[in-house]
Write an enzyme that holds these catalytic residues in place. Structure first.
Site, PDB file in Angstrom:
ATOM      1  N   HIS A   1      -0.240  -1.513  -0.729  1.00 30.02           N
ATOM      2  CA  HIS A   1       0.847  -1.668  -1.048  1.00 30.02           C
ATOM      3  C   HIS A   1       1.612  -2.219   0.755  1.00 30.02           C
ATOM      4  O   HIS A   1       2.471  -3.534   0.261  1.00 30.02           O
ATOM      5  CB  HIS A   1       1.374  -0.845  -0.908  1.00 30.02           C
ATOM      6  CG  HIS A   1       2.976  -0.629  -1.521  1.00 30.02           C
ATOM      7  ND1 HIS A   1       3.250  -0.597  -2.370  1.00 30.02           N
ATOM      8  CD2 HIS A   1       4.207  -0.717  -0.546  1.00 30.02           C
ATOM      9  CE1 HIS A   1       4.609  -0.422  -2.750  1.00 30.02           C
ATOM     10  NE2 HIS A   1       5.140  -1.006  -1.368  1.00 30.02           N
ATOM     11  N   GLU A   2       2.050  -1.826   1.373  1.00 31.25           N
ATOM     12  CA  GLU A   2       1.892  -2.139   2.923  1.00 31.25           C
ATOM     13  C   GLU A   2       1.835  -3.816   2.777  1.00 31.25           C
ATOM     14  O   GLU A   2       2.406  -4.605   3.190  1.00 31.25           O
ATOM     15  CB  GLU A   2       2.231  -1.552   3.839  1.00 31.25           C
ATOM     16  CG  GLU A   2       2.682  -0.001   3.267  1.00 31.25           C
ATOM     17  CD  GLU A   2       4.110   0.100   3.489  1.00 31.25           C
ATOM     18  OE1 GLU A   2       4.636  -0.785   3.824  1.00 31.25           O
ATOM     19  OE2 GLU A   2       4.911   0.533   2.662  1.00 31.25           O
TER      20      GLU A   2
ATOM     21  N   HIS B   1       3.817  -6.439   1.470  1.00 33.03           N
ATOM     22  CA  HIS B   1       5.367  -7.146   1.900  1.00 33.03           C
ATOM     23  C   HIS B   1       4.639  -7.713   2.910  1.00 33.03           C
ATOM     24  O   HIS B   1       5.849  -8.332   3.502  1.00 33.03           O
ATOM     25  CB  HIS B   1       5.463  -5.733   2.222  1.00 33.03           C
ATOM     26  CG  HIS B   1       6.189  -4.917   1.531  1.00 33.03           C
ATOM     27  ND1 HIS B   1       7.524  -4.295   0.765  1.00 33.03           N
ATOM     28  CD2 HIS B   1       6.458  -3.202   1.002  1.00 33.03           C
ATOM     29  CE1 HIS B   1       7.564  -4.162  -0.646  1.00 33.03           C
ATOM     30  NE2 HIS B   1       7.304  -2.853   0.263  1.00 33.03           N
TER      31      HIS B   1
ATOM     32  N   GLU C   1       9.072  -6.038  -3.121  1.00 35.70           N
ATOM     33  CA  GLU C   1       8.511  -5.098  -3.985  1.00 35.70           C
ATOM     34  C   GLU C   1       7.644  -5.524  -4.497  1.00 35.70           C
ATOM     35  O   GLU C   1       6.350  -4.967  -5.422  1.00 35.70           O
ATOM     36  CB  GLU C   1       9.947  -3.617  -4.983  1.00 35.70           C
ATOM     37  CG  GLU C   1      10.277  -2.544  -3.922  1.00 35.70           C
ATOM     38  CD  GLU C   1       9.142  -1.896  -2.917  1.00 35.70           C
ATOM     39  OE1 GLU C   1       8.110  -1.206  -4.097  1.00 35.70           O
ATOM     40  OE2 GLU C   1       8.982  -1.680  -2.140  1.00 35.70           O
TER      41      GLU C   1
END
Length: 499
Positions: free
Chosen positions: A264-265, A268, A294
């Site tokens: 997930h990170e 980003h 997001e």
């Protein structure tokens, strides 16, 4: 030229932002326990310098003068973003900012202490004070921007998003999800009756989990010459595009939560690393809001990393780094049972992909009523419970800790932020639909561990565009249509609606 002066000023502001970002990331990862007081003083001093320079009256003069200069197209767009930033920075009087800062800091401190006890009554006066200030801020921002009060708050996080557009999209999604959640749970029960969930063969040493996470980051395109991975209490992606500071946290009893958090990170981080470098110092060179950010993290986590094709590539890496007996007897279907498990729950941050949007829509609806004055802080527990009961079939009326006290956003005064989470999931699904038209062999590429074309597509459509366009316009340009809930609904039906 006035634009040249804006350009020079933005380089100085970028230097201060760089220092603040790295100091903030270090504080959460490597700073010694006793360093907090001096670190806070240093960051406060730098933040003051940044605010003073960013709000200098001469900036407004340069912006006005630059509008009539002969500029290149990107420079002209940059002037618009300089102006938007300047209005947002100057529309709140210093006296108000001081009052708000004091109130939200005190409210957050109380929240940390009282949330664990579920003591709503003691917390309520502080929250009432914050909401009064939020209403005041919404009025000030609305006056400066010409937007409706809640739109003016939301525009800080996702420029261009308006309730007039989002209300209909969210209402459509909410109606779908309230019907679909029972279907997804029933389908899951049927599947688990045939193939029950398997237990994990813990413990999983942290160093081995770290190596697995690094391998996953490397595979999906993270550039380790411009970033790193550390440990923090709460995972985040910080730093600056040239030096992205990513963090995760580990549990030795299981490894999937850390791995999915890392992915997930990394989503980003890829966005930050893919931004245009030649004008990184302009507001135009920054990522386009929280919804788009997001969407990039959720694209990696949800569209890619919770798919069967990805796990055909990833499972051998798990065995390589954690050992052949890490998950004995597990195959792809067992992994997908685990990473795509659906359940009704109280806590937003623990929610699965299917139920999560209902948590966000609940907050979005309540926020609008709180900002407009239709709802008062004292009425939140009952209003929250009514929506939780209607949307998810569970009650929080006697549980403020796991109800309206669970998030830090309201104690901190961050109203208008919540919509970004679900907008991001919807944008990610819509990007996925558009990408598959251009890359019909996307699954085969993932099975082979080749994410270059996937990243090139996102780089062209999203990352390289930075803040050239508003969030809605960027979505339309990238996918060929405005935000459309049908893509997210189709994604959920395909993943969770088939036994």
């Amino acid at each position: 030229m006035s634009f040249a002066k804006l350009d020079a000023a933005s380089r100085k502001l970028e230097a201060l932002e760089h220092a603040l970002s790295i100091l903030g990331a270090d504080e959460a990862t490597h700073m010694a326990v006793g360093g907090g007081e001096k670190r806070a003083e240093a960051m406060a001093e730098l933040a003051g310098m940044h605010h003073q320079q960013a709000t200098a009256p001469v900036i407004a003069d340069w912006i006005d003068a630059a509008k009539s200069e002969d500029l290149e197209p990107d420079q002209r767009l940059a002037v618009g973003e300089f102006e938007r930033d300047y209005v947002n920075a100057t529309c709140l009087p210093t006296e108000f900012v001081q009052r708000r800062t004091t109130a939200t800091m005190r409210s957050e401190q109380l929240w940390r202490d009282l949330r664990a006890k579920g003591d709503w009554d003691s917390f309520l006066p502080a929250l009432e004070g914050v909401i009064a200030l939020v209403r005041e801020e919404a009025g000030l921002r609305a006056e400066a921007t010409g937007l409706a009060p809640y739109d003016a708050l939301m525009d800080q996080y996702d420029p261009g998003n308006r309730t007039a557009d989002i209300d209909g999209v969210f209402a459509d999604l909410k109606a779908f999800l309230t019907d679909f959640v029972p279907v997804a749970l029933d389908v899951q029960d049927q599947r688990l009756a045939r193939r029950p969930r398997k237990t994990l063969n813990a413990p999983y040493p942290i160093e081995k989990q770290r190596e697995l996470g690094l391998a996953a980051m490397r595979a999906v395109g993270f550039d380790f010459t411009h970033g790193s991975l550390a440990v923090s209490h709460h995972p985040f992606c910080g730093g600056v595009p040239s030096d992205v500071r990513m963090t995760t946290r580990y549990r030795t009893d299981e490894f999937l939560s850390s791995l999915m958090g890392v992915l997930h990170e990394t989503g980003h981080a890829l966005y930050e690393q893919g931004l245009p470098k030649s004008w990184s110092h302009w507001p135009l060179g920054k990522a386009r809001g929280m919804g788009m950010h997001e969407s990039q993290s959720l694209f990696v986590e949800m569209q890619i990393a919770r798919s069967g094709a990805f796990w055909e590539f990833m499972l051998p890496l798990v065995h390589q780094h954690l050992g052949e007996d890490a998950i004995p007897g597990w195959d792809i279907a067992d992994i997908l049972n685990e990473v795509n498990f659906v359940e009704r729950g109280y806590i937003r941050v623990d929610a699965d992909e299917v139920t999560y949007p209902l948590h966000v829509i609940l907050r979005y609806e309540l926020e609008q009523e709180l900002v407009s004055g239709k709802l008062e802080a004292s009425q939140i527990p009952e209003a929250w419970d009514a929506k939780m009961t209607e949307y998810l079939g569970i009650s929080t009326i006697n549980d403020p800790k796991d109800g309206p006290m669970q998030d830090v956003h309201w104690p901190g005064g961050a109203f208008g932020y919540f919509p970004s989470y679900t907008l991001g999931a919807m944008i990610a699904a819509q990007l996925g639909t558009a990408m598959r038209k251009d890359l019909p062999d996307m699954d085969e590429q993932m099975r082979a561990g080749d994410f270059s074309a996937i990243n090139q597509w996102r780089g062209d459509k999203v990352w390289s565009q930075a803040s050239r366009f508003s969030t809605p316009e960027l979505i339309t340009r990238a996918t060929g249509e405005p935000l459309n809930a049908d893509h997210f609904k189709a994604h959920l039906r395909k993943r969770y609606g088939q036994a």
